[in-house]
Design a protein around this motif. Sequence first.
Motif: not given
Length: 78
Positions: A1-8, A14-20, A43-46
Amino acid sequence: MRYELLGDKMLPKGIYFCNIDFSKKLTGIEHSAFKRAILFTHYLDIIPHFISAKLNLEVRENWQHYQQAEKVPKACQH
């Protein structure tokens, strides 16, 4: 799993797909979202998450069918 820095804090990326809706018959939009989810997973392991706007009481059954038919990666969540 990959992580991203948000603040500290390091949060899972996360990738979110919004569908009806995810009904028994898929539109081209849902098919293309599933194909993109396969690319992100492979390919991105996300692991993408899917969000639907419409209340559908059969969505869990439909989602399991999509996973068994390998239309969407088994790791994806709805």
